[in-house]
Enzyme design. Structure first.
Site, PDB file in Angstrom:
ATOM      1  N   ARG A 164       0.686  -1.295   0.126  1.00  0.00           N
ATOM      2  CA  ARG A 164       0.112   0.027  -0.118  1.00  0.00           C
ATOM      3  C   ARG A 164       0.677   1.390   0.035  1.00  0.00           C
ATOM      4  NH1 ARG A 164      -4.946  -0.532   4.140  1.00  0.00           N
ATOM      5  NH2 ARG A 164      -5.433   1.463   3.368  1.00  0.00           N
ATOM      6  N   ASP A 170       0.301   5.480   0.444  1.00  0.00           N
ATOM      7  CA  ASP A 170      -0.640   6.354   0.978  1.00  0.00           C
ATOM      8  C   ASP A 170      -1.081   7.477   0.184  1.00  0.00           C
ATOM      9  OD1 ASP A 170      -0.844   4.901   3.608  1.00  0.00           O
ATOM     10  OD2 ASP A 170       0.813   5.950   4.677  1.00  0.00           O
ATOM     11  N   ARG A 220       7.717   8.167   6.245  1.00  0.00           N
ATOM     12  CA  ARG A 220       7.245   9.678   6.333  1.00  0.00           C
ATOM     13  C   ARG A 220       7.536   9.897   7.833  1.00  0.00           C
ATOM     14  NH1 ARG A 220       1.541  10.334   4.441  1.00  0.00           N
ATOM     15  NH2 ARG A 220       2.061  12.280   5.512  1.00  0.00           N
TER      16      ARG A 220
END
Length: 257
Positions: A50, A52, A198
């Protein structure tokens, strides 16, 4: 019959890879394009992981299954998909593989880059983060080395995630210079948690700004508490750049950074 797709996308306007109601996603567009190209009503593409909202992929791998082999050539299917898909999603290759290889679970290594620019650059504004402060890259690299000895990344994991474990094996974490003299952070691991990169970058920013010492960074890791880490770095600087698979089982990468 299983097929692997190599692709790339600019994630700026998408709500991430994963299909979700009332939001544009890469998976949704790819499902739709394959259904139209192959004239199949129900198809579900499985991604290598995945990404984001707002995160990019310079290199991404997905697979799809069909009951009968695709009759057309893979070059035809690649051309057809690219004709259907929007301009911010591009397919590099489509190839048949063995049913035993899985886009997500067979990948043994993934690498992300986080790009920063020191000066305002209108041509990189969607693909990098313009830092409004000075950074000490040597100190950030000193802190980043600590990540190589960590296995539990709870401090950099999204709260209330459905991940079964926060254990990851990071094999590379360092700030580098590209051929244009711009800094970027490269991190490689066997798996990543949602928002992990992040959160790591955002915390390293505080080290680079002098707001956090190397020892403070180590305490953040040891605390195993997301609240101890810093604010996540903006999504637009992050891009998946490499996904590696065991040799054999039919997959031969055609495009890799």
């Amino acid at each position: 019959m299983r097929y692997f797709i190599e692709l790339a996308y600019d994630g700026t306007r998408f709500h991430g890879w994963q299909l979700q109601p009332n939001a544009e996603s890469i998976q949704g567009y790819l499902n739709d394009a394959l259904a139209k190209a192959l004239r199949i009503s129900d198809i579900n593409v499985v991604g290598c992981g995945r990404t984001d909202t707002g995160v990019h992929a310079e290199y991404y791998v997905a697979h799809f299954d069909v009951e009968n082999p695709v009759e057309e050539t893979m070059d035809w299917l690649k051309f057809k998909l690219n004709a259907i898909l929007p301009s911010d999603i591009a397919v590099f290759s489509v190839q048949p593989v063995e049913d035993t290889i899985h886009a997500r679970f067979s990948a043994y290594s993934r690498s992300y880059h986080y790009y920063v620019v020191e000066d305002k650059d209108p041509f990189r504004r969607f693909l990098s983060y313009q830092i409004p402060f000075h950074l000490d890259y040597e100190k950030m690299n000193e802190a980043a080395k600590l990540l190589l000895d960590v296995d539990d990344f709870t401090s950099f994991a999204r709260l209330h995630s459905n991940a079964k474990t926060n254990i990851c094996n990071v094999t590379q974490a360092e700030w580098l210079l590209d051929d244009k003299g711009q800094h970027y952070f490269r991190i490689t691991a066997n798996r990543f948690l949602r928002n992990m990169v992040r959160a790591v970058v955002g915390t390293l920013f505080d080290v680079g700004r002098g707001r956090m010492t190397i020892e403070d960074f180590k305490k953040v890791i040891d605390t195993k508490d997301r609240k101890a880490a810093s604010t996540s770095a903006p999504a637009n600087g992050l891009s998946l750049v490499e996904v590696l698979y065991p040799e054999g089982r039919g997959f031969v990468p055609q495009k890799q950074k």
